[in-house]
Design a protein around this motif. Structure first.
Motif, PDB file in Angstrom:
ATOM      1  N   GLU A  93      64.141  71.014 -59.440  1.00  0.00           N
ATOM      2  CA  GLU A  93      63.464  71.295 -60.709  1.00  0.00           C
ATOM      3  C   GLU A  93      63.577  72.772 -61.071  1.00  0.00           C
ATOM      4  O   GLU A  93      63.830  73.120 -62.225  1.00  0.00           O
ATOM      5  N   THR A  94      63.412  73.640 -60.082  1.00  0.00           N
ATOM      6  CA  THR A  94      63.552  75.075 -60.311  1.00  0.00           C
ATOM      7  C   THR A  94      64.977  75.404 -60.742  1.00  0.00           C
ATOM      8  O   THR A  94      65.200  76.180 -61.673  1.00  0.00           O
ATOM      9  N   PHE A  95      65.941  74.791 -60.071  1.00  0.00           N
ATOM     10  CA  PHE A  95      67.349  75.007 -60.386  1.00  0.00           C
ATOM     11  C   PHE A  95      67.647  74.616 -61.829  1.00  0.00           C
ATOM     12  O   PHE A  95      68.277  75.376 -62.578  1.00  0.00           O
ATOM     13  N   LEU A  96      67.182  73.437 -62.241  1.00  0.00           N
ATOM     14  CA  LEU A  96      67.462  72.980 -63.606  1.00  0.00           C
ATOM     15  C   LEU A  96      66.819  73.882 -64.648  1.00  0.00           C
ATOM     16  O   LEU A  96      67.441  74.207 -65.663  1.00  0.00           O
ATOM     17  N   SER A  97      65.585  74.294 -64.414  1.00  0.00           N
ATOM     18  CA  SER A  97      64.915  75.148 -65.403  1.00  0.00           C
ATOM     19  C   SER A  97      65.590  76.519 -65.479  1.00  0.00           C
ATOM     20  O   SER A  97      65.753  77.065 -66.578  1.00  0.00           O
ATOM     21  N   ARG A  98      66.006  77.082 -64.346  1.00  0.00           N
ATOM     22  CA  ARG A  98      66.704  78.374 -64.366  1.00  0.00           C
ATOM     23  C   ARG A  98      68.059  78.243 -65.056  1.00  0.00           C
ATOM     24  O   ARG A  98      68.471  79.124 -65.813  1.00  0.00           O
ATOM     25  N   GLN A  99      68.748  77.150 -64.791  1.00  0.00           N
ATOM     26  CA  GLN A  99      70.059  76.933 -65.405  1.00  0.00           C
ATOM     27  C   GLN A  99      69.915  76.806 -66.928  1.00  0.00           C
ATOM     28  O   GLN A  99      70.694  77.382 -67.687  1.00  0.00           O
ATOM     29  N   LEU A 100      68.927  76.066 -67.379  1.00  0.00           N
ATOM     30  CA  LEU A 100      68.693  75.900 -68.810  1.00  0.00           C
ATOM     31  C   LEU A 100      68.342  77.242 -69.460  1.00  0.00           C
ATOM     32  O   LEU A 100      68.843  77.568 -70.545  1.00  0.00           O
ATOM     33  N   GLU A 101      67.512  78.014 -68.796  1.00  0.00           N
ATOM     34  CA  GLU A 101      67.120  79.326 -69.312  1.00  0.00           C
ATOM     35  C   GLU A 101      68.340  80.236 -69.493  1.00  0.00           C
ATOM     36  O   GLU A 101      68.505  80.874 -70.539  1.00  0.00           O
ATOM     37  N   VAL A 102      69.225  80.278 -68.502  1.00  0.00           N
ATOM     38  CA  VAL A 102      70.437  81.107 -68.587  1.00  0.00           C
ATOM     39  C   VAL A 102      71.337  80.613 -69.718  1.00  0.00           C
ATOM     40  O   VAL A 102      71.870  81.407 -70.497  1.00  0.00           O
ATOM     41  N   ARG A 103      71.484  79.322 -69.830  1.00  0.00           N
ATOM     42  CA  ARG A 103      72.342  78.766 -70.888  1.00  0.00           C
ATOM     43  C   ARG A 103      71.791  79.092 -72.282  1.00  0.00           C
ATOM     44  O   ARG A 103      72.547  79.415 -73.192  1.00  0.00           O
ATOM     45  N   LEU A 104      70.484  78.992 -72.444  1.00  0.00           N
ATOM     46  CA  LEU A 104      69.885  79.293 -73.749  1.00  0.00           C
ATOM     47  C   LEU A 104      70.000  80.774 -74.092  1.00  0.00           C
ATOM     48  O   LEU A 104      70.201  81.125 -75.251  1.00  0.00           O
ATOM     49  N   GLN A 105      69.862  81.626 -73.090  1.00  0.00           N
ATOM     50  CA  GLN A 105      69.995  83.070 -73.330  1.00  0.00           C
ATOM     51  C   GLN A 105      71.442  83.446 -73.642  1.00  0.00           C
ATOM     52  O   GLN A 105      71.694  84.437 -74.312  1.00  0.00           O
ATOM     53  N   GLY A 106      72.394  82.663 -73.172  1.00  0.00           N
ATOM     54  CA  GLY A 106      73.807  82.987 -73.333  1.00  0.00           C
ATOM     55  C   GLY A 106      74.464  82.318 -74.512  1.00  0.00           C
ATOM     56  O   GLY A 106      75.679  82.128 -74.509  1.00  0.00           O
ATOM     57  N   LYS A 107      73.706  81.966 -75.522  1.00  0.00           N
ATOM     58  CA  LYS A 107      74.275  81.261 -76.676  1.00  0.00           C
ATOM     59  C   LYS A 107      75.000  82.194 -77.645  1.00  0.00           C
ATOM     60  O   LYS A 107      75.345  81.794 -78.733  1.00  0.00           O
ATOM     61  N   HIS A 108      75.235  83.424 -77.240  1.00  0.00           N
ATOM     62  CA  HIS A 108      75.962  84.359 -78.098  1.00  0.00           C
ATOM     63  C   HIS A 108      77.443  84.016 -78.059  1.00  0.00           C
ATOM     64  O   HIS A 108      77.936  83.439 -77.101  1.00  0.00           O
ATOM     65  N   THR A 109      78.148  84.413 -79.085  1.00  0.00           N
ATOM     66  CA  THR A 109      79.554  84.035 -79.181  1.00  0.00           C
ATOM     67  C   THR A 109      80.507  85.112 -78.684  1.00  0.00           C
ATOM     68  O   THR A 109      81.697  84.869 -78.631  1.00  0.00           O
ATOM     69  N   SER A 110      80.013  86.279 -78.340  1.00  0.00           N
ATOM     70  CA  SER A 110      80.934  87.339 -77.914  1.00  0.00           C
ATOM     71  C   SER A 110      81.553  87.011 -76.561  1.00  0.00           C
ATOM     72  O   SER A 110      80.965  86.316 -75.724  1.00  0.00           O
TER      73      SER A 110
END
Length: 191
Positions: A93-110
């Protein structure tokens, strides 16, 4: 070449396992101790266990109390539930929430943003593997320190330990019990 060697290793493992099964099947039914890995790895292991049971083998499966897939009760095996959880559910559960958080923060296109997100994702995965193996190691230590449990395993006189190579607990258990070891390998991450 390295590729040729990696292709031969799974083939040799499969041949060794087939020979071991043929030896056990010629007997009146062997006693097999299984130290599996939970999750998707269990799917393939369960197929083997059902087939071994159908051929007359007595199968015992070691499991954690917080196992997702490995049932405590089964018509195909007897289970031994270790007293301590391996933390699979909590860490997942911790892994999934951390992974989702990183993915959402990295939604930039650069370009650099995508590279940074990839590096962060790799770190999350490495941290997850570390936590998982730490929990598994603690579970194995408790198993080895439980003198009654280890005596029960010795007294059962297992013919072989069947385990997943992703974790070291099964290999250590086979060595401690001084019985042959068979790795169940469905895939490898290196080829």
């Amino acid at each position: 070449s390295l590729r040729d060697v990696s292709m031969k290793v799974p083939c040799l493992s499969l041949i060794t396992f087939a020979l071991l099964l043929s030896q056990l099947s010629s007997a009146s039914g062997g006693k097999i101790l299984v130290f599996p890995l939970d999750g998707s790895h269990w799917v393939n292991m369960k197929v083997l266990i059902e087939e071994l049971y159908a051929k007359g083998h007595e199968v015992t499966v070691v499991r954690a109390p917080d196992s997702w897939y490995i049932s405590e009760k089964s018509p195909f095996y007897t289970s031994v539930t270790l007293p301590s959880p391996n933390g699979f559910e909590e860490n997942f559960e911790t892994f999934l929430s951390r992974q989702l958080e990183v993915r959402l923060q990295g939604k930039h296109t650069s370009f650099w943003s995508r590279i940074w997100t990839r590096i962060q994702m790799e770190r999350v995965v490495v941290d997850q593997f570390f936590q998982f193996h730490k929990g598994m190691s603690e579970m194995v230590i408790q198993m080895f320190e439980d003198k009654n449990l280890m005596q029960t395993f010795h007294d059962a006189k297992y013919d072989v330990v069947l385990t997943d190579p992703s974790i070291g607990g099964g290999a250590m258990l086979a060595r401690r019990l001084q019985v042959p070891l068979v790795f169940n390998v469905r895939w490898t991450i290196q080829g």
